[in-house]
Design a protein around this motif. Structure first.
Motif, mmCIF file in Angstrom:
data_model
loop_
_atom_site.group_PDB
_atom_site.id
_atom_site.type_symbol
_atom_site.label_atom_id
_atom_site.label_comp_id
_atom_site.label_asym_id
_atom_site.label_seq_id
_atom_site.Cartn_x
_atom_site.Cartn_y
_atom_site.Cartn_z
ATOM 1 N N PRO A 1 50.806 32.069 4.739
ATOM 2 C CA PRO A 1 51.769 33.087 5.155
ATOM 3 C C PRO A 1 51.795 34.251 4.173
ATOM 4 C CG PRO A 1 52.915 31.288 4.087
ATOM 5 C CD PRO A 1 51.454 30.887 4.149
ATOM 6 N N ASP A 2 52.490 35.304 4.571
ATOM 7 C CA ASP A 2 52.686 36.435 3.664
ATOM 8 C C ASP A 2 53.845 36.182 2.710
ATOM 9 O OD1 ASP A 2 50.720 38.403 4.826
ATOM 10 O OD2 ASP A 2 51.929 37.983 6.600
ATOM 11 N N MET A 3 54.839 35.449 3.212
ATOM 12 C CA MET A 3 55.990 35.096 2.383
ATOM 13 C C MET A 3 56.505 33.721 2.774
ATOM 14 S SD MET A 3 58.534 38.328 1.701
ATOM 15 C CE MET A 3 58.210 39.324 3.144
ATOM 16 N N MET A 4 57.216 33.107 1.832
ATOM 17 C CA MET A 4 57.881 31.827 2.069
ATOM 18 C C MET A 4 59.283 31.892 1.488
ATOM 19 S SD MET A 4 54.839 29.257 0.827
ATOM 20 C CE MET A 4 55.945 27.862 0.875
ATOM 21 N N THR A 5 60.203 31.188 2.134
ATOM 22 C CA THR A 5 61.527 30.976 1.549
ATOM 23 C C THR A 5 61.668 29.502 1.209
ATOM 24 O OG1 THR A 5 62.519 30.704 3.752
ATOM 25 C CG2 THR A 5 62.590 32.894 2.765
ATOM 26 N N PRO B 1 72.118 24.771 -7.416
ATOM 27 C CA PRO B 1 71.988 25.858 -6.440
ATOM 28 C C PRO B 1 70.991 26.924 -6.871
ATOM 29 C CG PRO B 1 74.000 26.125 -7.713
ATOM 30 C CD PRO B 1 73.400 24.824 -8.149
ATOM 31 N N ILE B 2 69.908 27.037 -6.101
ATOM 32 C CA ILE B 2 68.903 28.063 -6.355
ATOM 33 C C ILE B 2 67.986 28.142 -5.141
ATOM 34 C CG2 ILE B 2 67.194 26.527 -7.447
ATOM 35 C CD1 ILE B 2 66.656 28.833 -9.474
ATOM 36 N N SER B 3 67.406 29.297 -4.934
ATOM 37 C CA SER B 3 66.420 29.484 -3.868
ATOM 38 C C SER B 3 65.436 30.543 -4.320
ATOM 39 C CB SER B 3 67.104 29.908 -2.564
ATOM 40 O OG SER B 3 67.710 31.181 -2.704
ATOM 41 N N ALA B 4 64.409 30.763 -3.491
ATOM 42 C CA ALA B 4 63.395 31.736 -3.878
ATOM 43 C C ALA B 4 62.707 32.319 -2.657
ATOM 44 C CB ALA B 4 62.352 31.088 -4.803
ATOM 45 N N VAL C 1 57.339 32.071 6.419
ATOM 46 C CA VAL C 1 57.559 30.654 6.678
ATOM 47 C C VAL C 1 58.816 30.199 5.943
ATOM 48 C CG1 VAL C 1 56.625 28.354 6.262
ATOM 49 C CG2 VAL C 1 55.132 30.156 7.122
ATOM 50 N N ASP C 2 59.754 29.643 6.699
ATOM 51 C CA ASP C 2 60.991 29.120 6.127
ATOM 52 C C ASP C 2 60.789 27.652 5.788
ATOM 53 O OD1 ASP C 2 63.527 28.109 5.610
ATOM 54 O OD2 ASP C 2 64.519 29.371 7.104
ATOM 55 N N GLU C 3 60.656 27.381 4.484
ATOM 56 C CA GLU C 3 60.428 26.015 3.992
ATOM 57 C C GLU C 3 61.654 25.482 3.257
ATOM 58 O OE1 GLU C 3 57.691 23.917 3.949
ATOM 59 O OE2 GLU C 3 55.922 25.141 4.401
ATOM 60 N N VAL C 4 62.823 26.011 3.589
ATOM 61 C CA VAL C 4 64.031 25.602 2.882
ATOM 62 C C VAL C 4 64.250 24.097 2.990
ATOM 63 C CG1 VAL C 4 66.550 25.785 2.884
ATOM 64 C CG2 VAL C 4 65.149 27.848 2.977
ATOM 65 N N GLN C 5 64.072 23.525 4.181
ATOM 66 C CA GLN C 5 64.277 22.080 4.353
ATOM 67 C C GLN C 5 62.973 21.289 4.283
ATOM 68 O OE1 GLN C 5 66.668 18.976 7.335
ATOM 69 N NE2 GLN C 5 67.045 21.159 7.441
ATOM 70 N N SER C 6 61.877 21.882 4.714
ATOM 71 C CA SER C 6 60.611 21.140 4.794
ATOM 72 C C SER C 6 59.815 21.173 3.501
ATOM 73 C CB SER C 6 59.750 21.689 5.936
ATOM 74 O OG SER C 6 59.453 23.066 5.737
ATOM 75 N N GLY C 7 60.227 22.002 2.547
ATOM 76 C CA GLY C 7 59.460 22.155 1.317
ATOM 77 C C GLY C 7 59.758 21.108 0.266
ATOM 78 N N PHE C 8 59.037 21.209 -0.830
ATOM 79 C CA PHE C 8 59.189 20.351 -2.003
ATOM 80 C C PHE C 8 59.039 18.867 -1.677
ATOM 81 C CE2 PHE C 8 60.227 24.278 -3.875
ATOM 82 C CZ PHE C 8 59.866 24.132 -5.205
ATOM 83 N N GLY C 9 57.918 18.577 -1.004
ATOM 84 C CA GLY C 9 57.482 17.190 -0.869
ATOM 85 C C GLY C 9 58.002 16.440 0.324
ATOM 86 N N ARG C 10 58.841 17.053 1.143
ATOM 87 C CA ARG C 10 59.429 16.296 2.249
ATOM 88 C C ARG C 10 58.385 15.788 3.221
ATOM 89 N NH1 ARG C 10 63.700 13.561 1.903
ATOM 90 N NH2 ARG C 10 63.038 12.057 3.459
ATOM 91 N N THR C 11 57.336 16.562 3.442
ATOM 92 C CA THR C 11 56.363 16.220 4.483
ATOM 93 C C THR C 11 55.091 15.566 3.952
ATOM 94 O OG1 THR C 11 55.214 18.359 4.428
ATOM 95 C CG2 THR C 11 57.179 18.204 5.825
ATOM 96 N N GLY C 12 55.074 15.209 2.687
ATOM 97 C CA GLY C 12 53.881 14.605 2.105
ATOM 98 C C GLY C 12 52.969 15.594 1.414
ATOM 99 N N LYS C 13 53.247 16.869 1.583
ATOM 100 C CA LYS C 13 52.630 17.938 0.801
ATOM 101 C C LYS C 13 53.743 18.752 0.166
ATOM 102 C CE LYS C 13 48.282 18.302 3.392
ATOM 103 N NZ LYS C 13 47.404 17.890 2.270
#
Length: 424
Positions: A260-264, A274-277, A237-249
């Motif tokens: 998922p098995d993995m997330m970005t 600048p950082i990612s995981a 699951v690519d959560e680069v833009q949707s992650g960290f609170g954008r969607t209310g979760k």
């Protein structure tokens, strides 16, 4: 220097492909407001393309970065590791909803996280193929360009793309692609293009970012999970833009209950640093050999300090609640505009990840990319930074900080309404 002076330097020294079309230059910023080099105030509804969910220069993040600068800036964590990297890995492992015990590797950008996730998936499965979705956006490196579900402006000038990347339709009922059709398309991809026994991973954004802010339903995401399980394919699951609170979760995938098995992750995880995981199930994350993952700057001590401060802000300031309430306000205003303007349609949001479409009319639904560009331009003239998105370029997306002040939010929304009234 003035905007004019800086523009002259940009024209002379910055590569055209890397140069912003904007002729304003940011000088300083605070929460949801930016001032340019000439002192003009702008309301920020773009958030650095989803990077600033807790606002420009959140005081706790600024303090953490300044404190880290007094201790350590760089060693390269593969040469001599440091506390921040390990603490960020622990924090992400505890909040990311992946299957089983999670482990983490840090990188520098969303694209780099996606590249590494695919490397890990290939190592873990012994397979090479990857399936992505129409409209998906994963980055600007060669592999991620190949994975993008949109050609221009990301692939067009750069020659052949890497192979073993296959495509499936993303469900967007508004534009004629139902969930049932999309699932049939995915199953057909596995039959005609990417043999399941050769497929390492299926990458999906729970909410398309550049592709238009369309959310995949919980049912669709569960079906993808089942297909992955049936064939031993990793769901990433690519959560680069949707992650960290954008969607209310914290992460958009949590709305579905799917693990998922993995997330970005990237963007708002460090409030501008600048950082990612890549976060994934331990057996997958541990599949490749020693020193097979990493890079000179990955998991910078300064960026790690910012991530840890962001995590504290989420705990202390009800950021998820703010996101939910902001989404409700945006949905209410979108509904008003849809009643008011024939060209405004398909208002949608998952939390504060929100957008609407500009069309010829609600019956024909013909996309108006030209009108979207005019809205963005006119809003800028009135002091509002806003972005378009979507396969058709006709969606106006909202990525203001979820910490935006009520009066600034209202001022910005009023500008959008004024512009629509002038151009509709």
């Amino acid at each position: 220097m003035s905007n004019k002076d800086l523009q002259a330097l940009k024209d002379r020294y910055v590569a055209a492909g890397a140069a912003s079309p904007n002729n304003q230059f940011a000088d300083h910023a605070e929460n949801s407001e930016v001032w340019d080099a000439d002192g003009k105030r702008m309301i920020d509804f773009a958030g650095g393309i989803g990077v600033l969910n807790i606002g420009h220069r959140h005081p706790k993040v600024v303090a953490a970065v300044k404190a880290q600068l007094d201790k350590l800036m760089h060693t390269c964590q593969t040469v001599m590791p440091y506390e921040g990297y390990v603490q960020v890995a622990e924090a992400l492992s505890k909040v990311a909803p992946v299957r089983g015990h999670a482990k983490v590797m840090l990188a520098n950008s969303g694209a780099e996280a996606v590249e590494n996730a695919l490397k890990i998936a290939r190592s873990a499965t012994g397979r090479n193929n990857v399936i992505c979705f129409d409209g998906g956006y994963h980055g600007r490196t060669f592999m991620t360009m190949a994975m993008n579900g949109k050609v221009n402006p990301y692939q067009g000038d750069f020659g052949p793309m890497p192979g073993l990347v296959f495509r499936a339709p993303f469900p967007v009922p508004y534009h004629g692609m139902s969930e049932e059709q999309a699932l049939r398309g995915l199953e057909m991809t596995l039959k005609t293009d990417s043999n399941p026994k050769d497929t390492a991973a299926i990458f999906i954004e729970p909410v398309l970012g550049e592709g238009g802010f369309y959310a995949a339903s919980p049912e669709f995401l569960k079906a993808v999970r089942e297909i992955c399980d049936e064939h031993g394919i990793l769901m990433i699951v690519d959560e680069v833009q949707s992650g960290f609170g954008r969607t209310g979760k914290m992460f958009a995938i949590e709305h579905s209950g799917v693990e998922p098995d993995m997330m970005t992750v990237a963007k708002s995880m460090a409030d501008g640093m600048p950082i990612s995981a890549v976060v994934g199930t331990d057996k997958h994350m541990d599949s490749s050999g020693p020193n097979s993952l990493g890079g000179t700057y990955t998991g910078s001590p300064v960026s790690c300090a910012a991530v840890l401060a962001v995590m504290d802000v989420f705990k202390e300031e009800d950021i998820l609640g703010m996101s939910q309430r902001l989404g409700e306000k945006l949905a209410k205003r979108f509904a008003k505009w849809q009643d008011q303007f024939e060209c405004v349609d398909n208002g949608r949001n998952l939390g504060a990840m929100a957008a609407f479409e500009l069309v010829t009319d609600k019956k024909g639904r013909e996309p108006r990319a030209d009108l979207a560009a005019q809205v963005m331009k006119k809003a800028k003239e009135k002091g509002l930074i806003i972005l378009t998105c979507g396969m058709h370029g006709n969606s106006i997306r909202f990525l203001m900080p979820v910490t935006i002040q009520d009066d600034v939010l209202e001022e910005g929304l009023n500008i959008v309404e004024e512009v629509l009234a002038e151009l509709a």
